[in-house]
Design an enzyme around this catalytic site. Structure first.
Site, PDB file in Angstrom:
ATOM      1  N   ASN A  20      56.600  98.993 -10.080  1.00  0.00           N
ATOM      2  CA  ASN A  20      55.954  99.636  -8.917  1.00  0.00           C
ATOM      3  C   ASN A  20      54.742  98.866  -8.412  1.00  0.00           C
ATOM      4  OD1 ASN A  20      54.642 100.341 -11.342  1.00  0.00           O
ATOM      5  ND2 ASN A  20      53.729 102.163 -10.407  1.00  0.00           N
TER       6      ASN A  20
ATOM      7  N   ASP B 168      52.873 106.461 -20.477  1.00  0.00           N
ATOM      8  CA  ASP B 168      53.127 106.499 -19.030  1.00  0.00           C
ATOM      9  C   ASP B 168      51.865 106.075 -18.269  1.00  0.00           C
ATOM     10  OD1 ASP B 168      54.979 106.747 -17.003  1.00  0.00           O
ATOM     11  OD2 ASP B 168      54.502 108.827 -16.583  1.00  0.00           O
TER      12      ASP B 168
END
Length: 419
Positions: A96, A306
């Site tokens: 990303n 995460d």
């Protein structure tokens, strides 16, 4: 690299020295001796810390570093520094960035940026072009360059036929396809878990159903295609049950959960603190209990920080408009230790490597050194001073955690924290 580690308690179930306290001699980056007491054979640097414990190097299956394009959030260089200080010797980096990592040259760029670092970076390529969910990216070319998996980070694939084709195509070269578990037509404009608290706060909810429908769909597609699927960051009781049943059918599926979804419930949202705005959202206590149990029984294959740095301009705004995400590398060990025993925590932090093509490195004579050094008993309150990331969006800020990291030894290099 030649060093002598003194009086270290070894936690490694794959080592004959598991649960014993030993001296460890490392010569030229290889473990040459493990004994109760070793005399320094030369002017080797000696490593000695209070209550020193060591394990195989830790692995995180989902981190974000921003670069290229979002260097104001984080850079690869500082991201790897953060990982090392947090005890991780290997991390899988999501795609990303801006532009997203979606080609052979993009993978090569990332690998080049991570060269000569104690932390090994495993690049994850985008599953679709631009992570837009419309056309498959160059999966085979990225795999040839070193991509370990394919994932449009936090972006679900709405077209089931595209997911079917991805699973079929990637199976030709044993590629790992990742699918974010959310059905956008169900989640709509939701920003938190749909439950009593979302109603009280007047915030639009994301139903557990949005996740569970996607998980069920992807498992049906997996059964049809015979591919290789990883479902990152599940968050509900029903998702656990669905994956448990799929594993009983011997489908080639793994899944992960974010540490914060094991620790917090949506009850913490009462003051609209955007640090708690994560995706999938924080769920209920029943969900948390089911997730923790699933980690213990192996239904959930790995736990991830995460780690997703977000700059202040996208976090310190009205809750509805704030970006999703939290940093998590720095707090990972301390948070896990509040939920699991130290032995369980180390098992969690060293699992999942093989799924991403990484070999295990037991603490044995003759093996290359790949170690994390830590004290499992130190207690502290996690504050801004513990943050190494460029971004400071820490969901665990002001939480009481347990366990500190002394550093890592890997790739013939050593990084020690100044404590």
């Amino acid at each position: 690299m030649n060093i002598l580690i003194k009086s270290a308690t070894i936690l490694d179930s794959k080592s004959e020295f598991h649960n014993t306290t030993q001296d460890i001699l490392v010569e030229n980056g290889v473990i040459s001796s493990i004994e109760n007491q070793i005399k320094n054979p030369g002017n080797y640097q000696e490593i000695s810390f209070e209550n020193l414990h060591i394990s195989q190097g830790w692995f995180d299956s989902s981190v974000c570093f921003g670069e290229p394009g979002f260097e104001e959030r984080e850079t690869i260089k500082n991201g790897l520094k953060t990982a090392a200080a947090s005890g991780f010797t290997t991390v899988a980096m999501n795609a990303n960035s801006n532009p997203v990592i979606q080609s052979n040259s993009d993978i090569t760029f990332v690998n080049t940026k991570a060269l000569n670092n104690p932390v090994t970076l495993l690049p994850v390529g985008a599953l679709t072009i631009g992570s837009k969910g419309e056309d498959l990216a160059e999966l085979y070319d990225m795999n040839s360059a070193g991509a370990v998996a394919f994932y449009d980070y936090k972006k679900p694939i709405s077209n089931p036929n595209l997911m079917k084709i991805a699973l079929q195509y990637a199976s030709n070269f044993d590629g790992l396809v990742c699918s974010f578990p959310q059905e956008n037509k169900i989640s709509g404009n939701g920003v938190v878990n749909e439950h009593i608290n979302s109603t009280k706060l007047g915030l639009k909810g994301i139903p557990a159903l949005a996740e569970e429908l996607q998980v069920a769909r992807d498992l049906f597609l997996l059964e049809y295609t015979g591919g290789k699927l990883h479902i990152p960051t599940i968050s509900t009781l029903k998702s656990v049950e669905l994956i448990r049943e799929a594993k009983k059918k011997h489908l080639d599926v793994t899944c992960s959960v974010a540490i914060h979804n094991l620790y917090f419930t949506d009850a913490v949202l009462s003051d609209f603190n955007t640090h708690y705005k994560v995706l999938p959202p924080l769920r209920t206590q029943n969900d948390v209990d089911a997730l923790v149990e699933a980690v213990k029984d192996g239904t959930i294959d790995m736990v991830t920080s995460d780690h997703n740095p977000i700059d202040i301009e996208h976090k310190k705004i009205e809750f509805d408009y704030a970006a999703y995400g939290t940093i998590g590398l720095e707090s990972a060990f301390g948070a896990l230790q509040t939920i699991f025993t130290t032995t369980q925590t180390i098992e969690i932090l060293t699992k999942g490597k093989s799924r991403f093509g990484l070999e295990s490195t037991p603490i044995k004579i003759g093996n290359k050194v790949n170690l994390t050094l830590f004290n499992p008993d130190a207690k502290f309150t996690f504050t801004n001073k513990h943050i190494i990331s460029k971004s400071k969006n820490a969901i665990f800020e002001n939480e009481s955690l347990k366990g500190c990291v002394y550093g890592i030894i890997a790739n013939n290099q050593m990084t020690l924290n100044s404590l």
